[in-house]
Design an enzyme around this catalytic site. Structure first.
Site, mmCIF file in Angstrom:
data_model
loop_
_atom_site.group_PDB
_atom_site.id
_atom_site.type_symbol
_atom_site.label_atom_id
_atom_site.label_comp_id
_atom_site.label_asym_id
_atom_site.label_seq_id
_atom_site.Cartn_x
_atom_site.Cartn_y
_atom_site.Cartn_z
ATOM 1 N N SER A 133 7.274 9.105 12.325
ATOM 2 C CA SER A 133 6.178 8.940 11.368
ATOM 3 C C SER A 133 6.689 9.113 9.944
ATOM 4 O O SER A 133 7.173 10.184 9.569
ATOM 5 C CB SER A 133 5.076 9.972 11.640
ATOM 6 O OG SER A 133 4.227 10.074 10.510
ATOM 7 N N ARG A 191 -7.402 -3.529 9.628
ATOM 8 C CA ARG A 191 -6.440 -4.440 10.269
ATOM 9 C C ARG A 191 -7.022 -5.103 11.527
ATOM 10 O O ARG A 191 -6.615 -6.205 11.893
ATOM 11 C CB ARG A 191 -5.134 -3.715 10.579
ATOM 12 C CG ARG A 191 -4.454 -3.189 9.311
ATOM 13 C CD ARG A 191 -2.981 -2.945 9.447
ATOM 14 N NE ARG A 191 -2.509 -2.055 8.395
ATOM 15 C CZ ARG A 191 -2.243 -2.425 7.135
ATOM 16 N NH1 ARG A 191 -2.399 -3.678 6.769
ATOM 17 N NH2 ARG A 191 -1.833 -1.534 6.237
ATOM 18 N N GLY A 213 -4.959 7.862 5.646
ATOM 19 C CA GLY A 213 -4.084 8.859 6.265
ATOM 20 C C GLY A 213 -2.848 9.122 5.412
ATOM 21 O O GLY A 213 -2.379 10.254 5.313
ATOM 22 N N ASP A 245 2.227 -1.045 11.779
ATOM 23 C CA ASP A 245 0.887 -1.482 11.360
ATOM 24 C C ASP A 245 0.570 -2.915 11.775
ATOM 25 O O ASP A 245 -0.537 -3.393 11.542
ATOM 26 C CB ASP A 245 0.754 -1.363 9.838
ATOM 27 C CG ASP A 245 0.649 0.091 9.398
ATOM 28 O OD1 ASP A 245 0.300 0.944 10.245
ATOM 29 O OD2 ASP A 245 0.918 0.373 8.219
ATOM 30 N N LYS A 257 0.833 -1.208 0.000
ATOM 31 C CA LYS A 257 0.000 0.000 0.000
ATOM 32 C C LYS A 257 0.867 1.257 0.000
ATOM 33 O O LYS A 257 0.616 2.197 -0.758
ATOM 34 C CB LYS A 257 -0.912 -0.042 1.235
ATOM 35 C CG LYS A 257 -1.879 1.121 1.362
ATOM 36 C CD LYS A 257 -3.119 0.733 2.142
ATOM 37 C CE LYS A 257 -2.884 0.544 3.618
ATOM 38 N NZ LYS A 257 -2.653 1.806 4.349
HETATM 39 C C1 S3P Z 1 2.580 4.832 6.292
HETATM 40 C C2 S3P Z 1 3.117 5.212 7.487
HETATM 41 C C3 S3P Z 1 2.599 4.776 8.791
HETATM 42 C C4 S3P Z 1 1.645 3.595 8.659
HETATM 43 C C5 S3P Z 1 0.685 3.772 7.505
HETATM 44 C C6 S3P Z 1 1.436 3.905 6.198
HETATM 45 C C7 S3P Z 1 3.169 5.338 5.045
HETATM 46 O O1 S3P Z 1 1.892 5.850 9.375
HETATM 47 O O2 S3P Z 1 0.932 3.395 9.844
HETATM 48 O O3 S3P Z 1 -0.195 2.665 7.419
HETATM 49 O O4 S3P Z 1 2.849 4.810 3.959
HETATM 50 O O5 S3P Z 1 3.977 6.281 5.123
HETATM 51 P P1 S3P Z 1 2.602 6.927 10.357
HETATM 52 O O6 S3P Z 1 3.632 7.629 9.590
HETATM 53 O O7 S3P Z 1 1.496 7.841 10.787
HETATM 54 O O8 S3P Z 1 3.147 6.107 11.488
#
Ligand code: S3P
Length: 433
Positions: free
Chosen positions: A166, A386, A94, A314, A21
């Protein structure tokens, strides 16, 4: 929709899971602002990435979906996006919202980013604040979406110490940095997934890394390229768990991304006694992949190393299932970020596992899970893909059937989840609520 999972004896099997993803989102966004063509294979045609695809198309990018997993993007260059007709609806994602905000604050036009009930309650100050320091103007609902991004701002590079580990915030700042004058640097408090840095590199952008500091010089041209998306380790995690906690199974999952910024789940499970091996490690473009072999194992609880949290961020819902199936108690700490994911994942898993007869103690940023046997019962996904898949995997090893409610959201990341479990001989039915 709901899952009805009946306890099942597993087959030995070789399976595949859909594309990553995180890599699929980045291929769409970076391919769109590159010059020339980007051919993507192994793309995840899940709802989250399809929302990103539609958003890029509505800003004038020509994206052909040759088949479900092969797409062709004709990039328009850093300044070639056009103003969308209306708000960009990013569904449950997100990643889409935070990365796109970074990219859009460098545009000449205004844009509005919104999403579903879950997404519009997720915190956005974490990106609004550094992007604002760079000169972006972003309005929000007290730090929550919808976000209105005002175009035409002159962005300036910054040197930013990320207050939380993050990858989404890191990527948002680096993408804005492509539009900024001078150099933009981020310093990570702990290593997070580095797919943005790798893909920018393969598109010809110089990304400098020194320790935990990642820097990019603004206004570099991205060049379209071929992106081969590995299978998503975060989806493979459900298959790994199903095989591990079965009475007897030997399962191979092919061509899975094993980027070292993602493999915390493997380290954590191996420390619990899991028999997992990576076969034929190789590179797929810029990303390491391997076939993952999993054999049923007796798991033992213990403290989960906080240093591995950002490398398995995750996978904690399914790690709670591992802890529940392990002997003894497992202590999770430093996982407060789970409370602001697609759901409050600590609360959602604690509640689901308790319904299935497992003793879980919660704290603000952790949990203690006491190993036991899963009884049957009716549990809730809390609208979180999830959580739904983790509880379904627990059901395959329960004493009685398990019903998981509100599971349509599984299609955000793992279309074909039920078929994949069925290939292991797990009896999982999809029923109307
Ligand atoms: C992701 C970063 C993570 C993860 C999300 C995908 C990404 O989030 O939980 O499912 O693709 O950069 P955070 O950066 O908020 O931890």
């Amino acid at each position: 929709m709901q899952f009805q999972v009946t306890p099942s004896a597993l087959n030995d099997a070789t399976v595949t899971v859909p594309g990553d993803k995180s890599v699929s989102h980045r291929a769409l966004m970076l391919g769109s602002i590159a010059e020339g063509r980007t051919n993507v294979s192994g793309f995840l045609a899940g709802e989250d990435c399809l929302a990103t695809l539609a958003a890029m198309q509505s800003m004038g990018v020509s994206i052909e979906q040759d088949d479900a997993t092969d797409i062709t993007i004709d990039g328009v260059g850093l300044q070639g996006l056009g103003m969308p007709d209306g708000p960009l609806d990013l569904g449950n994602s997100g990643t889409a919202m935070r990365l796109m905000a970074g990219m859009l604050c460098g545009q000449a036009f205004d844009s509005v980013l919104t999403g579903d009930e879950s997404l519009i309650s997720r915190p956005m100050r974490r990106i609004i604040s550094p992007l604002g320091t760079m000169g972006a103007r972003i309005d929000s609902r007290n730090g929550l979406p919808p976000l209105t991004i005002h175009g035409g701002s002159a962005l300036q590079g910054i040197d930013y110490n990320l207050p939380i580990a993050s990858a989404q915030v890191k990527s948002a700042v680096l993408l804005a940095g492509l539009y900024a004058a001078g150099e933009t640097s981020v310093v990570e408090p702990a290593v997070t997934r580095d797919h943005t840095e790798r893909m920018l590199g393969s598109m010809g952008v110089a990304v400098n890394k020194s320790g935990n500091r990642i820097s990019v010089e603004g206004r570099q041209t991205l060049k379209g390229c071929a992106v081969q998306v590995p299978a998503d380790l975060s989806s493979a995690a459900f298959v790994i768990l199903a095989a591990l906690i079965a009475d007897k199974a030997d399962v191979l999952i092919e061509n899975v991304g094993v980027n070292p910024t993602r493999t915390g789940i493997i380290d954590i499970l191996q420390a619990m006694g899991a028999d997992i091996s990576l076969e034929q490690p190789r590179l797929l473009g810029q990303e390491p992949v391997a076939d993952i072999r999993v054999r049923s194992s007796v798991l033992h609880g213990g403290p989960v190393a906080p240093a591995l949290v950002s490398l398995a961020i995750d996978e904690f819902p399914v790690l709670f299932v591992a802890a529940a199936a392990a002997k003894g108690k497992t202590t999770f700490s430093g996982i407060g970020e789970l409370r602001v994911k697609e759901s409050d994942r600590i609360a959602a898993m604690a509640s689901g596992l308790r319904t299935l007869g497992i003793n879980v103690e919660e704290s603000p940023d952790g949990a203690v899970v006491h190993g036991g046997r899963f009884s049957g019962g009716v549990v809730e996904s809390h609208g979180d893909h999830r959580i739904a898949m983790s509880l379904a995997v627990a059901g395959a090893n329960a004493q009685e059937p398990v019903t998981v409610r509100n599971v349509a959201v599984v299609d955000t990341s793992f279309p074909g989840f039920c078929d994949c479990l069925a290939a292991l001989n797990i009896d999982i039915q999809v029923l109307a609520e």
